[in-house]
Design an enzyme around this catalytic site. Sequence first.
Site, mmCIF file in Angstrom:
data_model
loop_
_atom_site.group_PDB
_atom_site.id
_atom_site.type_symbol
_atom_site.label_atom_id
_atom_site.label_comp_id
_atom_site.label_asym_id
_atom_site.label_seq_id
_atom_site.Cartn_x
_atom_site.Cartn_y
_atom_site.Cartn_z
ATOM 1 N N HIS A 32 -8.262 3.006 -3.595
ATOM 2 C CA HIS A 32 -9.128 3.158 -2.429
ATOM 3 C C HIS A 32 -10.205 4.211 -2.736
ATOM 4 C CE1 HIS A 32 -6.154 1.575 0.837
ATOM 5 N NE2 HIS A 32 -5.841 1.079 -0.348
ATOM 6 N N TYR A 76 -6.864 6.901 -0.350
ATOM 7 C CA TYR A 76 -7.737 8.018 -0.720
ATOM 8 C C TYR A 76 -7.942 8.865 0.519
ATOM 9 C CZ TYR A 76 -11.864 10.198 -2.952
ATOM 10 O OH TYR A 76 -12.767 11.068 -3.504
ATOM 11 N N ARG A 126 -15.632 2.921 4.239
ATOM 12 C CA ARG A 126 -16.473 3.974 4.812
ATOM 13 C C ARG A 126 -15.650 5.246 4.964
ATOM 14 N NH1 ARG A 126 -18.247 5.056 10.908
ATOM 15 N NH2 ARG A 126 -16.024 5.527 10.829
ATOM 16 N N ALA A 164 -9.200 11.849 3.292
ATOM 17 C CA ALA A 164 -10.499 12.226 3.845
ATOM 18 C C ALA A 164 -11.052 13.458 3.143
ATOM 19 C CB ALA A 164 -10.364 12.504 5.346
ATOM 20 N N LYS A 216 -20.925 -6.689 4.009
ATOM 21 C CA LYS A 216 -20.027 -6.149 2.993
ATOM 22 C C LYS A 216 -19.732 -7.198 1.918
ATOM 23 C CE LYS A 216 -16.851 -3.707 4.926
ATOM 24 N NZ LYS A 216 -15.594 -3.254 5.588
ATOM 25 N N GLU A 274 0.848 -1.187 0.000
ATOM 26 C CA GLU A 274 0.000 0.000 0.000
ATOM 27 C C GLU A 274 0.887 1.241 0.000
ATOM 28 O OE1 GLU A 274 -3.539 0.747 2.762
ATOM 29 O OE2 GLU A 274 -2.095 2.250 3.482
ATOM 30 N N HIS A 294 -13.381 -3.257 14.816
ATOM 31 C CA HIS A 294 -13.440 -1.837 14.471
ATOM 32 C C HIS A 294 -13.740 -1.043 15.735
ATOM 33 C CE1 HIS A 294 -14.801 1.948 12.700
ATOM 34 N NE2 HIS A 294 -14.296 1.546 11.550
ATOM 35 N N TYR A 328 -11.220 -6.011 10.266
ATOM 36 C CA TYR A 328 -10.551 -5.558 11.491
ATOM 37 C C TYR A 328 -10.352 -6.729 12.457
ATOM 38 C CZ TYR A 328 -11.918 -1.225 9.368
ATOM 39 O OH TYR A 328 -12.073 -0.209 8.454
ATOM 40 N N GLN A 371 -6.922 -4.619 8.669
ATOM 41 C CA GLN A 371 -6.228 -3.539 9.361
ATOM 42 C C GLN A 371 -4.925 -4.098 9.924
ATOM 43 O OE1 GLN A 371 -5.121 -0.574 10.003
ATOM 44 N NE2 GLN A 371 -7.161 0.265 10.419
#
Length: 288
Positions: free
Chosen positions: A78, A48, A108, A50, A165, A16, A149, A145, A176
């Site tokens: 992303h 990406y 999200r 915020a 999802k 990433e 989360h 996660y 994560q």
Amino acid sequence: MNIAELFKEKTVFSFEVFPPKKESGVETIYQTLKDLKDLRPDFISVTYGAGGTGVANATTIDLCSKIKNEYHIETIAHLSCLYNTKESVDKILEQLKAKGIENILALRGDVNPDYEVKKDFQYASDLTEYILAKNMGFYVSGACYPEVHQEAENMVEDIKNLKKKVEAGADHLISQLFFDNHAFYDFIEKVRIAGIDVPVEAGIMPVTNKKQIERMVSMCGASIPAKLSKVLQKFGDDPIAMRDAGISYAVDQIVDLVANGVDGVHIYTMNDPYVAKRISDSVENIIK
């Protein structure tokens, strides 16, 4: 190419990267990508920022295009939904399509008080369903996660949301970051019992800076096991020693994960090709 197809052939190894926050740093990320391509990852994802605005978001598509079309490495863009409307998502999808980018990591997104939350999408599952309903040929991945989360009440609720999802169409998951492999194995067991059978990549972040990792842990809630805590205490004030110890810790995690049959390993490079190369060189004969 659908990223999920890669997992049928091998243990997937991916990176990433994130766009620079300031335009002056764009050249640095281009050099980072040039260095990373030589490590031949299975794919590189690009984050990406915020709010859906700014240099970071404006360059995400360009970076994905460079990875895919110049370096011929598969890529995932992303895309977060809290700060996007259906109209803005439509525009982004058209731009991705025009660049030949087929894979999207639907998120999200973290709440940021500096930006106004939009109302069109509440969860990543909503965005996933919307993208796939457009029938534009995109494949969608999702996040998961291992240690729950931070906004979920408990693991049961979190896995229920994860199943929504996947049922919405996500066919590949990236976890994560975590530092305790046992937490990841426990999570995978629960995920499979819940009937989620898509590939799950283990997200690994090398601990190369004590302050950086303390900040990341506070943001995502990952636990620090005793073994890593001792590493931080012993080497945290010596940058070179901390970097090398952190790389070794990450390599140990990866070796154990691969030995236990992990679907794939996703390295959070923090745009540091040196660290990525050290790890890649150490596991090139292990990840096959």
